[in-house]
Each structure stands twice: as C-alpha cells, then as structure tokens.
Design an enzyme around this catalytic site. Structure first.
Site, PDB file in Angstrom:
ATOM      1  N   GLY A   7       0.818  -1.210   0.000  1.00  0.00           N
ATOM      2  CA  GLY A   7       0.000   0.000   0.000  1.00  0.00           C
ATOM      3  C   GLY A   7       0.846   1.252   0.000  1.00  0.00           C
ATOM      4  NE  ARG A  16       8.585   6.515  -0.306  1.00  0.00           N
ATOM      5  CZ  ARG A  16       9.422   7.295  -0.981  1.00  0.00           C
ATOM      6  NH1 ARG A  16       9.711   8.498  -0.535  1.00  0.00           N
ATOM      7  NH2 ARG A  16       9.982   6.874  -2.092  1.00  0.00           N
ATOM      8  CG  ASP A  29      10.326   9.259   7.761  1.00  0.00           C
ATOM      9  OD1 ASP A  29       9.971   8.720   6.693  1.00  0.00           O
ATOM     10  OD2 ASP A  29      11.430   9.834   7.900  1.00  0.00           O
ATOM     11  N   GLY A  30       7.178   7.906   6.595  1.00  0.00           N
ATOM     12  CA  GLY A  30       6.286   8.290   5.508  1.00  0.00           C
ATOM     13  C   GLY A  30       6.771   9.473   4.695  1.00  0.00           C
ATOM     14  NE  ARG A  47       0.872   1.468  -6.724  1.00  0.00           N
ATOM     15  CZ  ARG A  47       1.922   2.279  -6.672  1.00  0.00           C
ATOM     16  NH1 ARG A  47       3.120   1.841  -7.001  1.00  0.00           N
ATOM     17  NH2 ARG A  47       1.786   3.527  -6.277  1.00  0.00           N
ATOM     18  CG  ASP A  65       5.528  -2.767  -5.136  1.00  0.00           C
ATOM     19  OD1 ASP A  65       6.244  -3.758  -5.364  1.00  0.00           O
ATOM     20  OD2 ASP A  65       5.971  -1.747  -4.555  1.00  0.00           O
TER      21      ASP A  65
END
Length: 480
Positions: free
Chosen positions: A88, A91, A124-125, A182, A247
């Site tokens: 998923g 970030r 931390d994204g 994707r 992905d």
C-alpha cells in the site's frame, strides 16, 4: 488568487477495502522549488494559483483542496521475488482525479506526504528532497522522450529533516498519472481470495484504461502488449528502472517509481545501478524477462475471473502468456530498427542490430552518443577500437541501400535517437546544488531535457558529454 482544482474522483467511490482514507501530514515550512507550469495548464489548473500560499499549502499537504478526497491505496507486491501481502501507499496520498484539457482522467498524488495506515513499522512516511528532485527531472525527461510515464507537477521542500543514514532535507513530490493501479493491486485481492473485489477492480480498470477489453483475459492481453512496448522503449534509450517489483508495474503501462533508476553511459547489457539490486535481478538486459515474470503474476491473480474452472483458467492464461515472447520481439525490433534508420523489415535485421550492440559493449561505446552519431557519420569515434564498428558500418550501409526512398537518413535517425538524456552525474549535481539552495542546475537540466531530439546548442553541449572517471555515479538509491 483562489486555487481551483477540478476534481472528478472515481477511485474513492470504490469499496472501502480498496484504500484507507488519509489526509496528508502537514510539514513545518513548505517552500515551492519546482513547478511544471505547462502540465498544470494541461490539467486545467492555474499555475499562478499553485504558486500562491494556498496552492503551496495543498502541494505540501498542509491543506486539502475543495473536492479532494485524500486516500492511501491498498496493494500487495513481489519485491525482488518475495511476496508482501500488504504494502500500500506507505508514504503517499492520492488527492483525487481530474479530467485534463484533452479529456483524459489523471491522478494527483502527493509522494512523501507522511505516515499512512500502510506505513511499515518505523517508517516516517517522508521522502528526502534528493529523490523528489530526481523524480521531477527524470520523469519529465521520459515524457519528453515520448515514453509513457507518470509525470511531476511540483517539488516542495518541507523545511524538515528526515533521518536515513544521515539527516537530510525533506521534500514532497506531486505526481500525476493515468492511474496508480498496479499489478500489485490485483495481487492484493487475489491474495485475500476476494473475488468480488477482484471483479470490481477489473471492471474499474477496463472502464478507465481498456474500454476495448471484453473481460479479464482480454485485459491481461492488453496489459501485456502495452507493457512489452514500454520495456522495449526503455531499452531504446538505455534506461534501467532498477526496482521492477510488481507494485511498481502499472496496469496503465506507464513508467512509475524513479527511485534507483538510471540511464547508461557506456553500454554494458548487464549494467546495474540500484544499490538494493545486489544480485542483478533488474539489470538492463534482464528487464524484458522480469516484466514477463511480473505479467505472469497478474495472470495468476486474474485466474478466478478468467474461468470458474481452474484448469481451464490456467490453460487460457498460459496460452495468453505464450504470446509474450512474440510481442516483445516485435516491439524490440520496431524500436531498434528505427534506431538504425530502417523502415522496412528483413530477416537479418536482428543480427545486424545485435552485432552493433555487441560491438558497442566490447568497444566501451557510449549508448546515447553512439546512436545519435550514426546520423552524422561520427559513430566510430565512440569506440576504443573502431575496427569492429567499421566492419559493421559496411554491412549497415549495404542494408540501407535496400531501403525505399523515404525521409533523409539523418532525419530518421535524429527523430528517434536523443542527443540529451538525464545522465546520472548531471542529475546528482543538480540534486546536490538544490539541497544547498541553488536550483539553477536543476532548472537548466529540466529545460534542456524538454527538447531531447533537437540539435544541441553550445549552451547545453556540456550536458551531452559522458562523465569523466571522477564524475561517474556507480550506485543509485531508492530514497525511501
């Protein structure tokens, strides 16, 4: 000035299990560094409004524009051959979709916009500013080269530091795509045996990208053809994606994820730049094979929709996949015939092209400059020992004599062989300067790359030169 983004969202109307609703996480001191004004106008967005405080706040993730329905998409993926059932957007946040001025549906996504429900533990994204600058430059270069790609609307500095090996300045990229669906999106529902979700996704993709497709099997064949054309066009410009996980393979057939990507200088078919590709899985010459592997994972995911009888589904999917080699060969020959100026087909053409590439590898010739120099008769200068090229050149000239009258050879060659590419050392130099507050190398490179097939002027001739030994970039990094 009021910002208006003409959102017309469709993915957010799919069932909740397709995504997590997620607003971007605000940053400390957003500063707009790069804005793609022509792309903004193409999207029906006023670029001046994007440069306003209101616009920068949206591009940084500090504000949500009217009509936006931000979400993080769910997907799975094979990463370097190992399956991760939940990846998923860890970030990134999809802000929504717009219908551009040509009537095409386009996603607007913020990349590096903070933690989401799909972020890995300890993530931390965020994104360092360097990879944001890299993707902005390289994705737009790919667009100018005429290769299907996601695009970059804006690069914003966050005024914050992100910790990787060192503390680095942070950035947020606004990415534009036909969609962010994707192969891994299909794998997500297949892994859960969610046939209903798989059907909903398939219907959505057919309506959005392949309205001519009649069902799941036909969708597979269409994706296969589009991706075969894509990978051969990468190879035609010496591009190495570096992280061809499922992905990172779009259903739309666009190039996505410019993390450890690179363009070759000296031609070597086994070239690897990505620091995380330690075994060379995604080397230059492995890309067609890996794409076939990825497409096989899509075929596997679609089996429940191809036929309720599993054996019949497998047989139909295998029959479709058996056609991949022919699709790939045809696409590769189309690209490389054009690169040596051929407009007709002869059986020996594959040998002629392969022999040139072999000579280039042995002669340590620059990939881009060799093909470009075919147009003016100076290609032999690219070879350490030009005797092998001279022998090939005689065969090539004889083959050209069999061609019907067409556009002049030099025009045919310069139309498909770029003079300028985003060479790794120049991209790195632009990144270093940008992180020190000097955007002029990045903007200069961006502008020069917008005209890759034009005859270079003296002002950009230095950007064509291959790197010296101290300038060579041996490894590229993902930037996550």
């Amino acid at each position: 000035m009021t910002l208006h983004i003409p959102f017309d969202n469709s993915y957010s109307r799919l069932p909740d299990r397709f995504f997590a609703r997620q607003a971007p996480v605000p940053v400390a001191r957003p500063e707009l560094l790069l804005l793609n004004r022509p792309l903004a106008r193409d999207l029906g967005i006023d670029p001046d409004a994007l440069q306003s405080p209101e616009g920068v706040a949206v591009l940084a993730g500090n504000a949500v524009a009217e009509g936006s329905e931000p979400l993080a998409q769910a997907y799975s993926g094979h990463q370097f051959g190992g399956f991760s059932p939940v990846l998923g957007d860890g970030r990134a946040v999809l802000l929504g979709e717009v219908i551009d001025t040509h009537g095409n549906r386009r996603d607007l996504q913020l990349k590096g916009s903070g933690q989401t429900a799909f972020s890995r533990p300890g993530s931390d994204g965020r994104s360092p500013l360097g990879p944001v600058i890299r993707e902005f430059i390289v994705s737009e270069a790919m667009y100018a080269l005429g290769i299907p790609t996601t695009r970059s609307l804006a690069a914003v500095a966050t005024g914050e530091r992100v910790r990787r090996e060192d503390l680095l300045p942070g950035g947020v990229l606004t990415r534009v795509a036909s969609s962010h669906i994707r192969i891994g999106t299909f794998q997500y529902f297949a892994a859960r045996r969610d046939t209903e979700g798989l059907q909903i996704l398939t219907d959505h993709v057919i309506a959005r990208h392949y309205p001519e497709a009649s069902g799941a099997l036909d969708l597979l064949k269409n994706v296969m053809a589009r991706q075969a054309r894509l990978v051969t066009r990468w190879m035609g410009v010496g591009f190495i994606h570096g992280v061809m996980n499922t992905d990172n393979s779009t259903i739309s057939g666009e190039t996505i994820d410019y993390g450890p990507c690179a363009f070759m200088d000296t031609f070597d078919p086994g070239t690897v730049y990505s620091s995380i590709d330690r075994l060379g899985r995604y080397a230059f010459d492995k890309q067609p094979e890996i794409l076939g592997w990825n497409l096989a994972q899509l075929a596997s995911a679609l089996l429940p929709l191809i036929d309720p009888d599993e054996d019949a589904a497998v047989e139909a999917a295998q029959d479709a996949m058996n056609g991949y080699g022919d699709l790939l060969h045809a696409a590769w020959m189309e690209v490389f015939r054009a690169k040596i100026g051929l407009v007709t087909e002869q059986p020996d053409d594959v040998g002629l092209i392969s022999d040139l590439l072999s000579a280039m590898a042995r002669g340590q010739a620059d990939f881009t400059n060799t093909f470009r120099a075919l147009a003016n008769g100076t290609a032999r200068d690219q070879f350490l020992e030009p005797d092998e090229f001279d022998q090939w050149d005689s065969r090539w000239r004889a083959r050209l004599n069999d061609e019907p009258e067409a556009a002049p050879l030099s025009e045919r060659l310069t139309a498909v062989n770029p003079a300028i590419i985003p060479r790794n050392h120049r991209v790195e130099q632009a990144i270093v300067a940008a992180m020190e507050g000097d955007l002029s190398p990045a903007t200069r490179l961006f502008e020069a790359l917008s005209r890759p097939y034009a005859d270079p002027t003296d002002e950009v001739r230095d950007l064509i030169r291959p790197p010296t030994a101290p300038e060579r970039v041996q490894r590229t990094f993902c930037g996550t």
